[in-house]
Design a protein around this motif. Structure first.
Motif, PDB file in Angstrom:
ATOM      1  N   GLU A  27      37.579  95.948  59.001  1.00 40.12           N
ATOM      2  CA  GLU A  27      37.639  97.033  60.035  1.00 40.12           C
ATOM      3  C   GLU A  27      38.157  98.197  59.401  1.00 40.12           C
ATOM      4  N   MET A  28      37.652  99.515  59.557  1.00 40.66           N
ATOM      5  CA  MET A  28      38.131 100.583  59.330  1.00 40.66           C
ATOM      6  C   MET A  28      39.531 100.785  60.383  1.00 40.66           C
ATOM      7  N   PRO A  29      40.687 101.247  59.578  1.00 43.61           N
ATOM      8  CA  PRO A  29      41.822 101.586  60.327  1.00 43.61           C
ATOM      9  C   PRO A  29      41.566 102.757  61.278  1.00 43.61           C
ATOM     10  N   ALA A  30      42.206 102.753  62.423  1.00 48.02           N
ATOM     11  CA  ALA A  30      41.877 104.009  63.439  1.00 48.02           C
ATOM     12  C   ALA A  30      42.715 105.091  63.095  1.00 48.02           C
ATOM     13  N   PRO A  31      41.994 106.356  62.971  1.00 45.95           N
ATOM     14  CA  PRO A  31      42.948 107.453  62.847  1.00 45.95           C
ATOM     15  C   PRO A  31      43.843 107.523  63.907  1.00 45.95           C
ATOM     16  N   ALA A  42      45.072 112.901  57.797  1.00 45.49           N
ATOM     17  CA  ALA A  42      43.844 112.438  57.137  1.00 45.49           C
ATOM     18  C   ALA A  42      44.472 111.618  55.924  1.00 45.49           C
ATOM     19  N   VAL A  43      45.174 112.163  55.308  1.00 43.49           N
ATOM     20  CA  VAL A  43      45.896 111.590  53.989  1.00 43.49           C
ATOM     21  C   VAL A  43      46.512 110.335  54.498  1.00 43.49           C
ATOM     22  N   LEU A  44      47.175 110.302  55.270  1.00 43.94           N
ATOM     23  CA  LEU A  44      47.862 108.892  55.756  1.00 43.94           C
ATOM     24  C   LEU A  44      46.888 107.931  56.126  1.00 43.94           C
ATOM     25  N   TRP A  45      45.882 108.412  56.910  1.00 43.65           N
ATOM     26  CA  TRP A  45      44.670 107.433  57.210  1.00 43.65           C
ATOM     27  C   TRP A  45      44.139 106.810  55.902  1.00 43.65           C
ATOM     28  N   LEU A  46      43.825 107.731  55.056  1.00 46.12           N
ATOM     29  CA  LEU A  46      43.110 107.382  53.893  1.00 46.12           C
ATOM     30  C   LEU A  46      43.851 106.343  52.979  1.00 46.12           C
ATOM     31  N   ARG A  51      45.010 100.599  51.434  1.00 48.91           N
ATOM     32  CA  ARG A  51      45.772  99.542  51.399  1.00 48.91           C
ATOM     33  C   ARG A  51      44.985  98.194  52.134  1.00 48.91           C
ATOM     34  N   THR A  52      43.999  98.232  52.752  1.00 49.62           N
ATOM     35  CA  THR A  52      43.392  97.273  53.341  1.00 49.62           C
ATOM     36  C   THR A  52      42.599  96.216  51.994  1.00 49.62           C
ATOM     37  N   GLY A  53      42.480  96.854  50.964  1.00 48.63           N
ATOM     38  CA  GLY A  53      41.996  96.057  49.645  1.00 48.63           C
ATOM     39  C   GLY A  53      40.494  95.954  49.730  1.00 48.63           C
ATOM     40  N   LEU A  62      37.763 107.271  49.230  1.00 50.20           N
ATOM     41  CA  LEU A  62      37.841 108.243  48.224  1.00 50.20           C
ATOM     42  C   LEU A  62      36.849 109.283  48.481  1.00 50.20           C
ATOM     43  N   GLU A  63      35.735 109.094  49.215  1.00 49.58           N
ATOM     44  CA  GLU A  63      34.430 110.208  49.348  1.00 49.58           C
ATOM     45  C   GLU A  63      35.116 111.177  50.481  1.00 49.58           C
TER      46      GLU A  63
END
Length: 81
Positions: A27-31, A42-46, A51-53, A62-63
């Motif tokens: 699951e993608m972390p929620a912004p 956005a950087v914190l979200w990235l 960190r999810t691995g 990265l994109e």
């Protein structure tokens, strides 16, 4: 010189059905709005995505990082000694 006969291979264990039949999709972390600055958030979200691995999420992070114009501190401090 003669070749020695090879030893017999050990048998494989019997096939057993898996206890889980569902696929796990990362699951993608929620912004989140943390600082109020869109690019800093956005950087914190990235960073959370990394960190999810999960490689798929890291690739997406990265994109997405290519679109951010705010300078990023990558945590690679250098000592001036």
């Amino acid at each position: 010189m003669q070749d020695k006969p090879s030893a017999p291979c050990s048998p494989l264990p019997p096939i057993q059905p898996s206890a889980s039949t569902s696929l796990t999709v990362p699951e993608m972390p929620a912004p989140k709005v943390v600082t109020g600055d869109r690019e800093v958030d956005a950087v914190l979200w990235l960073q959370e995505c990394v960190r999810t691995g999960h490689q798929a999420l890291i690739d997406k992070a990265l994109e997405a990082a290519k679109k951010i114009t705010t300078p990023m501190d990558l945590g690679c401090a250098t000592a001036n000694t």
